[in-house]
Design a protein around this motif. Structure first.
Motif, PDB file in Angstrom:
ATOM      1  N   SER A 184      11.411  19.864  21.255  1.00 29.26           N
ATOM      2  CA  SER A 184      10.619  18.710  21.689  1.00 29.26           C
ATOM      3  C   SER A 184      11.404  17.396  21.667  1.00 29.26           C
ATOM      4  O   SER A 184      11.069  16.472  22.404  1.00 29.26           O
ATOM      5  N   ASP A 224       9.865  12.702  11.203  1.00 28.04           N
ATOM      6  CA  ASP A 224       9.785  12.167  12.568  1.00 28.04           C
ATOM      7  C   ASP A 224      11.160  11.684  13.026  1.00 28.04           C
ATOM      8  O   ASP A 224      11.918  11.118  12.246  1.00 28.04           O
ATOM      9  N   VAL A 225      11.451  11.933  14.299  1.00 26.65           N
ATOM     10  CA  VAL A 225      12.691  11.395  14.866  1.00 26.65           C
ATOM     11  C   VAL A 225      12.294  10.354  15.905  1.00 26.65           C
ATOM     12  O   VAL A 225      11.599  10.647  16.865  1.00 26.65           O
ATOM     13  N   GLY A 273      12.820  15.676  25.002  1.00 22.78           N
ATOM     14  CA  GLY A 273      12.032  14.773  25.836  1.00 22.78           C
ATOM     15  C   GLY A 273      12.199  13.331  25.387  1.00 22.78           C
ATOM     16  O   GLY A 273      12.442  12.428  26.195  1.00 22.78           O
ATOM     17  N   THR A 274      12.085  13.130  24.076  1.00 22.48           N
ATOM     18  CA  THR A 274      12.267  11.789  23.509  1.00 22.48           C
ATOM     19  C   THR A 274      13.661  11.273  23.836  1.00 22.48           C
ATOM     20  O   THR A 274      13.837  10.110  24.198  1.00 22.48           O
ATOM     21  N   ASP A 316      14.198   9.764  27.309  1.00 27.09           N
ATOM     22  CA  ASP A 316      13.765   8.372  27.427  1.00 27.09           C
ATOM     23  C   ASP A 316      14.863   7.428  26.922  1.00 27.09           C
ATOM     24  O   ASP A 316      15.079   6.358  27.490  1.00 27.09           O
ATOM     25  N   ILE A 353       4.238  19.311  16.449  1.00 25.82           N
ATOM     26  CA  ILE A 353       4.674  18.374  17.501  1.00 25.82           C
ATOM     27  C   ILE A 353       4.220  18.903  18.863  1.00 25.82           C
ATOM     28  O   ILE A 353       3.741  18.150  19.693  1.00 25.82           O
ATOM     29  N   LYS A 367      -1.062  -1.911  10.790  1.00 20.25           N
ATOM     30  CA  LYS A 367       0.376  -1.617  10.745  1.00 20.25           C
ATOM     31  C   LYS A 367       0.936  -1.350  12.152  1.00 20.25           C
ATOM     32  O   LYS A 367       0.402  -0.510  12.891  1.00 20.25           O
ATOM     33  N   ASP A 406      -3.470   0.501   5.668  1.00 26.37           N
ATOM     34  CA  ASP A 406      -2.999  -0.637   6.448  1.00 26.37           C
ATOM     35  C   ASP A 406      -3.283  -0.376   7.926  1.00 26.37           C
ATOM     36  O   ASP A 406      -2.429   0.096   8.672  1.00 26.37           O
ATOM     37  N   LEU A 424       8.038  11.627  25.710  1.00 26.82           N
ATOM     38  CA  LEU A 424       8.171  11.234  24.306  1.00 26.82           C
ATOM     39  C   LEU A 424       7.462  12.215  23.379  1.00 26.82           C
ATOM     40  O   LEU A 424       6.308  12.556  23.614  1.00 26.82           O
ATOM     41  N   HIS A 425       8.138  12.617  22.292  1.00 26.28           N
ATOM     42  CA  HIS A 425       7.473  13.421  21.269  1.00 26.28           C
ATOM     43  C   HIS A 425       7.703  12.873  19.873  1.00 26.28           C
ATOM     44  O   HIS A 425       7.659  13.608  18.889  1.00 26.28           O
ATOM     45  N   SER A 426       7.979  11.570  19.789  1.00 22.79           N
ATOM     46  CA  SER A 426       8.128  10.958  18.466  1.00 22.79           C
ATOM     47  C   SER A 426       6.765  10.436  18.027  1.00 22.79           C
ATOM     48  O   SER A 426       5.814  10.424  18.796  1.00 22.79           O
ATOM     49  N   GLY A 427       6.688  10.003  16.770  1.00 24.33           N
ATOM     50  CA  GLY A 427       5.441   9.431  16.268  1.00 24.33           C
ATOM     51  C   GLY A 427       5.162   8.094  16.940  1.00 24.33           C
ATOM     52  O   GLY A 427       6.047   7.498  17.551  1.00 24.33           O
ATOM     53  N   GLU A 471       4.570   4.285  16.535  1.00 28.91           N
ATOM     54  CA  GLU A 471       4.786   3.250  15.518  1.00 28.91           C
ATOM     55  C   GLU A 471       4.140   1.923  15.897  1.00 28.91           C
ATOM     56  O   GLU A 471       3.748   1.150  15.027  1.00 28.91           O
ATOM     57  N   MET A 529       0.815  -1.206   0.000  1.00 24.41           N
ATOM     58  CA  MET A 529       0.000   0.000   0.000  1.00 24.41           C
ATOM     59  C   MET A 529       0.855   1.266   0.000  1.00 24.41           C
ATOM     60  O   MET A 529       0.413   2.316  -0.446  1.00 24.41           O
TER      61      MET A 529
END
Lengths: 100, 193, 395
Positions: free
Chosen positions: C272, C362-363, C275-276, C279, C169, B89, B86, B64-67, B69, A1
């Motif tokens: 931002s 994205d990181v 912060g990540t 962790d 973000i 996913k 999807d 945390l400020h990541s996407g 997953e 996809m």
């Protein structure tokens, strides 16, 4: 996809896109309702063809007749059904279409 | 490191309220003393295009400020997205849960998806049409989410939603009542739990 | 009081509590909500602010300059192209020593057009004579903009200031915000101090000129004055931070050193991502790896000496740059850190640069972990492996 996206060395320089790239971007999956043509009512006035913002109404210039909707690009906005002077287009939920 | 943080992904279409669902749920979780995040995935704004939004819920402050997953739960507001997006996913077949707005049973949905993990279904659109008078599936989906995960108490959720909606719809008690009923019904009617 | 607020809502709420005299603004994604929500507060009569709806960001900053020059407390908000369009006015606000407070939502600059986060807009304005505060989360954005008023208006500083969030973000992320009461914020910011010459002249009806031509004979002296404001800000920023901590319990300095004391390898980052990265530090510490972090909050003035001191025991340091400095060397933060470390006596840490997250890419935890692993390797060898790597770009 998910399409494979180009690496930085493969992309054309300077954010240039070739013409007609929107043809590759099929927007039909934005649709929740689809227009359905009712041939008995249609007078082939082509108002739907003029009104469609996506060029997704196919007409035949030779015969002067409505041909079909292009569901690859139709976003289901319903403008055609709204504009049709003869109620010859009805909007049907995609799930209903699936059942048939 | 982030196993204390509960992560949620919402799938919807532009204009269907996936973003609002995440905001509402985040706000409700905050009222019960949790730390929260709610954020949409932003692209060009297009009505009907597939969109996503997200929640993080934790009893500790969230850094945390990541996407997101690998969500713990995925909710699908619009069943027509299945096959186009999807939706499973990053979902762990062992631990993850998928909640779909559909009249189908959990087994039927599983077969349609070809997915072996846990699937729950709820006819949120029908519930919303009955109770609110409109196909706005996001509030009932929150009821289903709370039932499936137990992350908030249903009474807490109803109480908080009541306070918020009463503020927003001061002169329209039928909207408040309808939404509360929608959440409660979805909580009771969700299948496959 | 704990509330659920997005970064934009937090900025707008802080502005309501600060209750400035003038807000002049023009909308731009992703900062639009800041002034949109605030304009609703104006319409609802919750503030006494004169809201000026201008026709561009250039005019927004011009109106703020006019208001501030007349002694008003002036605020605005913008992002990316909006900040770029303010360009010449930014320098004028700095040069005229006007304590304007601006909420900046960091967003990439065109071209290609993009609405998502990187720091190229704010960092591009770093030499304009504005103080710059970066925020890790919604709470810090709120706390920063409240402190910003006091820092900018301090009689020893009198410089404009921007408090920033990372576009989308933070700007569009609903988070838990510990909001202060309206009375507490009002009593913390107080009234804008009277700037003697300006206000006196208005009161006594004695006309003055602002922004007159300064040629070879005066320009330099005035620039030196502005620089003095920036030097003084080095003293004022931690003072205000301490006062804020005393009143509200959250303390802010130039940067936060996280598990740095005994670290071999560290990352320095703004916004931002810090912060990540915290962790990731915790995870790696649990594995016995001696890693730490520096979150840089104040980018202008640049706390070079304090950073050098904090980093003096580190063997290797990775800089995370969320902007392409187009220097054919590295991102913009890297050389400033290297310069800060240059004066350290004895063995200096190895420094490597990592450009990441441009245009909102994205990181992930894995991206940051990769950088830590790279920096740890250099800490072990004691040798710089390279100057620059791009993290997260498709090779």
């Amino acid at each position: 996809m998910e399409e494979k996206k180009a690496a930085w060395k493969e992309l054309p320089e300077g954010d240039v896109l070739e013409g007609g790239s929107s043809l590759k971007f099929k927007t039909g999956n934005w649709r929740t309702d689809r227009p359905v043509h009712i041939p008995e009512k249609c007078i082939h006035c082509f108002i739907c063809w003029i009104a469609c913002p996506d060029g997704a109404v196919k007409v035949n210039a030779e015969t002067g007749k409505f041909e079909e909707f292009n569901y690859d690009y139709c976003k289901g906005c319903g403008i055609c059904a709204h504009e049709c002077p003869k109620d010859a287009i009805k909007m049907v939920n995609e799930q209903e279409v699936d059942k048939k | 490191m982030d196993n204390r943080i509960f992560e949620i992904r919402w799938h919807g279409r532009g204009g269907q309220g996936a973003k609002t669902a995440a905001l509402l749920f985040g706000d409700a979780a905050l009222s019960t003393g949790k730390y929260i995040q709610a954020f949409p995935e932003y692209g060009p704004e297009r009505m009907g295009a597939p969109v996503q939004s997200f929640n993080r819920i934790s009893s500790e402050p969230i850094r945390l400020h990541s996407g997101i997953e690998n969500p713990d739960v995925v909710l699908v507001l619009d069943v027509t997205l299945i096959g186009q997006v999807d939706v499973t996913k990053g979902l762990d077949e062992g631990k993850g849960v998928l909640i779909v707005n559909t009249p189908l049973t959990a087994e039927e949905m599983k077969k349609k998806l070809g997915y072996d993990g846990k699937v729950c279904t709820v006819d949120a659109s029908a519930i919303a049409t009955d109770t609110i008078g409109k196909n706005i599936p996001n509030t009932p989906m929150i009821g289903a989410l709370v039932k499936v995960t137990g992350i908030l108490g249903i009474d807490e959720l109803l109480e908080d939603t009541k306070i918020k909606l009463e503020k927003k719809f001061r002169n329209r008690p039928e909207i408040v009542e309808g939404n509360l009923k929608a959440i409660e019904r979805a909580y009771n009617e969700v299948k496959g739990v | 009081m704990k509330a659920a607020k997005t970064g934009n809502e937090a900025f707008a709420e802080a502005m309501r509590q600060i209750n400035p005299d003038v807000v002049a603004a023009y909308p731009i994604t992703p900062a639009t909500e800041v002034v949109q929500i605030f304009s609703q507060f104006v319409a609802d009569g919750l503030v006494k602010t004169e809201f000026v709806a201008v026709e561009s960001e250039h005019s927004a900053m011009s109106a703020c300059i006019g208001a501030s020059a007349a002694g008003a407390r002036a605020m605005t908000g913008t992002s990316s192209q909006g900040l770029a369009l303010m360009w010449e006015m930014l320098y004028i606000a700095g040069g005229l020593r006007l304590p304007i407070v601006m909420a900046v939502v960091n967003r990439a600059l065109s071209s290609p057009i993009n609405i998502h986060c990187d720091h190229s807009d704010s960092i591009g304005a770093r030499d304009s004579g504005w103080i710059q505060l970066f925020s890790e989360n919604v709470q810090e954005a709120y706390d920063n903009i409240i402190q910003a008023v006091r820092i900018a208006e301090h009689p020893d500083v009198n410089l404009p200031i921007m408090a920033t969030t990372d576009g989308f973000i933070l700007s569009h992320c609903l988070e838990t915000l510990d909001m202060l009461s309206d009375e507490d914020v009002r009593s913390f910011v107080g009234d804008i101090p009277e700037r003697s010459t300006l206000v006196k002249s208005l009161r006594e009806g004695k006309p003055i000129t602002l922004g007159a031509l300064d040629l070879q004979d005066y320009y330099f002296e005035h620039k030196r004055q502005s620089a003095e404001g920036m030097f003084n800000a080095m003293k004022v920023i931690p003072e205000i931070g301490k006062e804020f901590a005393k009143t509200f319990g959250r303390e802010y300095g130039f940067f936060e050193a996280y598990k740095l004391a005994d670290a071999d390898a560290a990352i320095l980052v703004m916004g931002s991502t810090s912060g990540t990265a915290k962790d990731v530090v915790d995870t790696m510490r649990a594995e016995g790896k001696k890693v730490g972090l520096v979150k840089l909050r104040v980018y202008r003035p640049f706390p070079a000496q304090m950073l050098a001191q904090a980093l003096s025991g580190i063997k290797a340091l990775g800089i995370m740059d969320r902007a392409e400095g187009m220097s054919a060397v590295s991102g913009p933060v890297y050389p400033e850190i290297c310069a800060a470390l240059y004066d350290l006596p004895g063995k200096k840490p190895v420094v490597q640069d990592y450009i990441y997250g441009l245009g909102g890419r994205d990181v992930s935890l894995n991206d940051i972990r990769y950088i830590f692993d790279e920096v740890l390797k250099s800490a072990q060898t004691g040798k710089k492996a390279y100057t620059l790597k791009y993290v997260g770009v498709r090779e």
